[in-house]
Write an enzyme that holds these catalytic residues in place. Sequence first.
Site, PDB file in Angstrom:
ATOM      1  N   ASP A 144       0.805  -1.228   0.000  1.00  0.00           N
ATOM      2  CA  ASP A 144       0.000   0.000   0.000  1.00  0.00           C
ATOM      3  C   ASP A 144       0.835   1.273   0.000  1.00  0.00           C
ATOM      4  O   ASP A 144       0.306   2.355  -0.244  1.00  0.00           O
ATOM      5  CB  ASP A 144      -0.945   0.004   1.203  1.00  0.00           C
ATOM      6  CG  ASP A 144      -1.982  -1.088   1.107  1.00  0.00           C
ATOM      7  OD1 ASP A 144      -2.398  -1.407  -0.022  1.00  0.00           O
ATOM      8  OD2 ASP A 144      -2.385  -1.632   2.149  1.00  0.00           O
ATOM      9  N   TYR A 297      -4.894 -10.992  -5.535  1.00  0.00           N
ATOM     10  CA  TYR A 297      -3.582 -11.466  -5.074  1.00  0.00           C
ATOM     11  C   TYR A 297      -2.558 -11.557  -6.204  1.00  0.00           C
ATOM     12  O   TYR A 297      -1.349 -11.539  -5.938  1.00  0.00           O
ATOM     13  CB  TYR A 297      -3.704 -12.838  -4.419  1.00  0.00           C
ATOM     14  CG  TYR A 297      -4.247 -12.841  -3.008  1.00  0.00           C
ATOM     15  CD1 TYR A 297      -4.460 -11.660  -2.303  1.00  0.00           C
ATOM     16  CD2 TYR A 297      -4.522 -14.033  -2.355  1.00  0.00           C
ATOM     17  CE1 TYR A 297      -4.954 -11.679  -0.999  1.00  0.00           C
ATOM     18  CE2 TYR A 297      -5.005 -14.066  -1.047  1.00  0.00           C
ATOM     19  CZ  TYR A 297      -5.226 -12.882  -0.380  1.00  0.00           C
ATOM     20  OH  TYR A 297      -5.701 -12.910   0.912  1.00  0.00           O
TER      21      TYR A 297
END
Lengths: 420, 420
Positions: A144, A297
Amino acid sequence: MSKANLFYAQSGGVTAVINASACGVIETARRHNDQIGTVYAGLNGIIGALREELIDTGKESAATIAALRHTPSGAFGSCRYKLKSLEDNRAEYQRLMDVFRAHNIRYFLYNGGGDSQDTANKVSMLSLKEGFPITCIGIPKTVDNDLPVTDNCPGFGSVAKYVAVSIREAGLDVASMCESSTKVFVMEVMGRHAGWIAGAAGLAAEQEGDAPHIILFPEIAFDKPAFLRRVRDCVNRYGFCAIVVSEGAHYANGQFLADAGGKDAFGHTQLGGVAPFLANMIKQELGYKYHWAVADYLQRAARHIASATDVEQAYAVGKAAVEFALAGKNAVMPTIVRKPGDRYEWEIGEVALADVANVEKPMPREFITEDGFNITEQARQYFTPLIAGEDYPPYKNGLPQYARLKGELADKKLPAWDQS
Amino acid sequence: MSKANLFYAQSGGVTAVINASACGVIETARRHNDQIGTVYAGLNGIIGALREELIDTGKESAATIAALRHTPSGAFGSCRYKLKSLEDNRAEYQRLMDVFRAHNIRYFLYNGGGDSQDTANKVSMLSLKEGFPITCIGIPKTVDNDLPVTDNCPGFGSVAKYVAVSIREAGLDVASMCESSTKVFVMEVMGRHAGWIAGAAGLAAEQEGDAPHIILFPEIAFDKPAFLRRVRDCVNRYGFCAIVVSEGAHYANGQFLADAGGKDAFGHTQLGGVAPFLANMIKQELGYKYHWAVADYLQRAARHIASATDVEQAYAVGKAAVEFALAGKNAVMPTIVRKPGDRYEWEIGEVALADVANVEKPMPREFITEDGFNITEQARQYFTPLIAGEDYPPYKNGLPQYARLKGELADKKLPAWDQS
C-alpha cells in the site's frame, strides 16, 4: 552465556519481495555468526512466537536462503493478528517474553506495516521493564506504500510495476478490439485507503490516447456524472476507454462503490468488486460493451515481474535491520531515503518505531490532476524509479522456481500457549 | 503487370503473439520483394478490407516491424466480424473482390480461428469463379487452443504460461496467509467451451499440496456437493484451497455457473463472473474467508510473460504462410506438428482450410483426472513444452516497450462501402 538468537516474523498481507527482506536478514545474520546464534522465523508470523512454533532457519541451505530473494509471498507464513494493547492483554506480551527467554532470543525483527511497528515498539519497552531487554527492529513492508517517513515501502514498487504493465498490455488489447467489440475496460487494483497503487498504473500512459485514460482514487470522491462524461469522451476520442479503479473508490459520503450494488436475488451482498460494478454502470448508462479484471492477489504475488529497485530495497532493509541491531540500535526501523537530484539515488535511513506506528501516509493531492482522474508529472517523477529494472526469477519447465523450505521447527521448551 | 500485393488481416480476440505472426508475414514478404509488392494490413481486420482502409506496412521501418514480434494484441486492429454465407451476403464478398482487384492484391493471409479459416476458404473459392484468383492462406491463432489438426494454436502457450505462473504465485500468497486469514482463492480463466487454459494452470502444481488444488473444466458438469467436499478436504489437509475455474464451467443442464447468480437489487443480471460466484458459494456453505481474481484480458495480453515456444511458433506460421503462398499453395493453413519422441520437437505442417473451418477441438477426456478436478500426466506432457522458455520484451523506465505503428493508409480507389 551462549550467543543471543534472533527472531524474525512476517506480518500482514504479503508481497512479492518480503522474502527478499527475509533473505537480507538471514544472510546478514549468518555473516555475523560470531554475534548472532540461530535465526528463528515465526511460523505464520507472530502467531509462531506465541505458539512457540519457531522455524529453525539454520536448517535451510545457503541456496534455499538465497532463493528467498526471488520468491514471492511469505515463505514462513504471515498472519493477520494484531496484539492487543498491553493493558488489554498483558498475558500475550508476557508469553512472547517467555518464549524469547526460553530460546535465548535477544533480537526481534518484525517485517510488516504500521501495526507491526507498533507491536515491535511495545515489545521493546516491555522487555526493558521485565529486565530481559530485547532489541526490536522494524522492517518496512506494505504494497500500500502508506508508511510514513520512508520515501516508499518495499513491496510497493513491484505491485506498481505489475499494474502499470498489465494496464498497458490490456489497453493494447482493447484498442485492437474496440472498432467492433469491447469499448471499455475496467481494472480493479488494491488500495483501500490510499491511491498509490492506482496512481502507479498511470505510468503506462506515455502519449495522448494511451491506457489508462481514467484513474479512480480513494482520495477523490466519486462523481458519477463527471466520470460518465469522461468515459464517453474517451470512447469518442480514442475509440475506447481504459479505467483503473482503486478498490477503495467511494462516494462523497464515504460509501465504497463496491458496496453500492445492493443485494442479489438471494439477499446476499453483491458478489462483484468495484470493477464489475463500474463496468455495469457504464453499460447501463452509455451502452458500451465492456470487459473487466480484478487482479487481487495476482498483483501482490507477481514476483515474475518484480521491480529490480524494489527487490534491492527489500533486501537492503532486511540487511540494515540486522546491522542496526548489532550496532546497538533499538526500537527503530530502516527507511528508504531518496537523495536529492535529478538522477534517482537512495540510501538507508532510520526512524524511531514510535514515529511510524499506526500512522498512514495518503497520496499527496498534488500527485493527482485537478480533475481527479489522472496523475501529475510530479507523481510520475516519484513513481518511475520505483518500478525501474527487471529482476527475473529462474525458470524450469516454463515456470518460475521458488524456494521450498524445510521449515523444521525448534524443539519446544514451554507448555502449550493457553489462548483462553 | 506490377508485382502482386498481399493483404493480411487479424481476426477475433487477440493474443500475446498474434503480432509475432504478423512480423513473420511481413519480414518474409520483404525478403521476397521480387515476387510480393506491398503488404497491406486491414485496419481492424477484415473490416479494413471492406472499408478499403488498408494500412501500408511498407511505410513502417524494419525496426518497427521487428518490434511486432514482442508486441501483444492486434497492432493493426482486429474485429469480431464474421462474413455471412455467400448466399446471404454475396455483396460483401463482391466488395472484398473489388478492393483486392483495385489494389492488385493476389494474396490474402487471414490470421484467426475457425471462423476466419472458413472465410478465407470461401474467398478462395469465389475468387476462382470470378476469374481473379486470390491465393488464400490461413494463419492459426487462438488462445482457446481449439483449432483441429494443428497440435496447438499460437496464442495458447503464452496464456497457458500466464495462468500457470499466476496461480503458482497467488497460491504461495494464500498459503502464507491461510492460518489466520484467507483460506480459499478462486482464479477465473478464459475458455468458454474448452478447458485447455484451465488445464494448463494445473502445471503449477508439482508436489502434493501445491496450488491449484481444484480445476473446474467446461468438459465436466459441475457437481456442487463433490466440489464442496473437495474444497473442505483441501483446507483440512493443506490449510488452504486454490481453485482455477474456466469461465465456461457449467451445471449438468448446460447452464453456466456465471449465469446462475440471479439478479441484483436493480433487476440486472449478476455482475460478477464465475470466480466471485464460487467464492461466495464456498463462504455460504463452508464459511471460509476467500479472495478471487478474474484476469480477463490481462491473461491473453500478457506479452511480458509470453512462452518462447509460442512466440517462435507464432512467427513460424506467419513465415510459412508467405512461403506457402509463394510455393503456389492455396486454401491451406500451416499447422504445428509435434514430432514423436520424448524430447519436444515440432515442425510446420499444413492442412486444407476446409478441414479446419468451424471445427472445435475439445480437450480429450483422458487429459482430465477421473474425479474431474485435475489434469493427468498425459495432459502435463502435452502442455509442458508449450509454455517452455521466456521471451522478454525490451524495457524502458520499468515498462515493456511495444511497437507503435504509423498506420498510414493507402489511398482509396473505390467509392465508400455501402453497408446497407
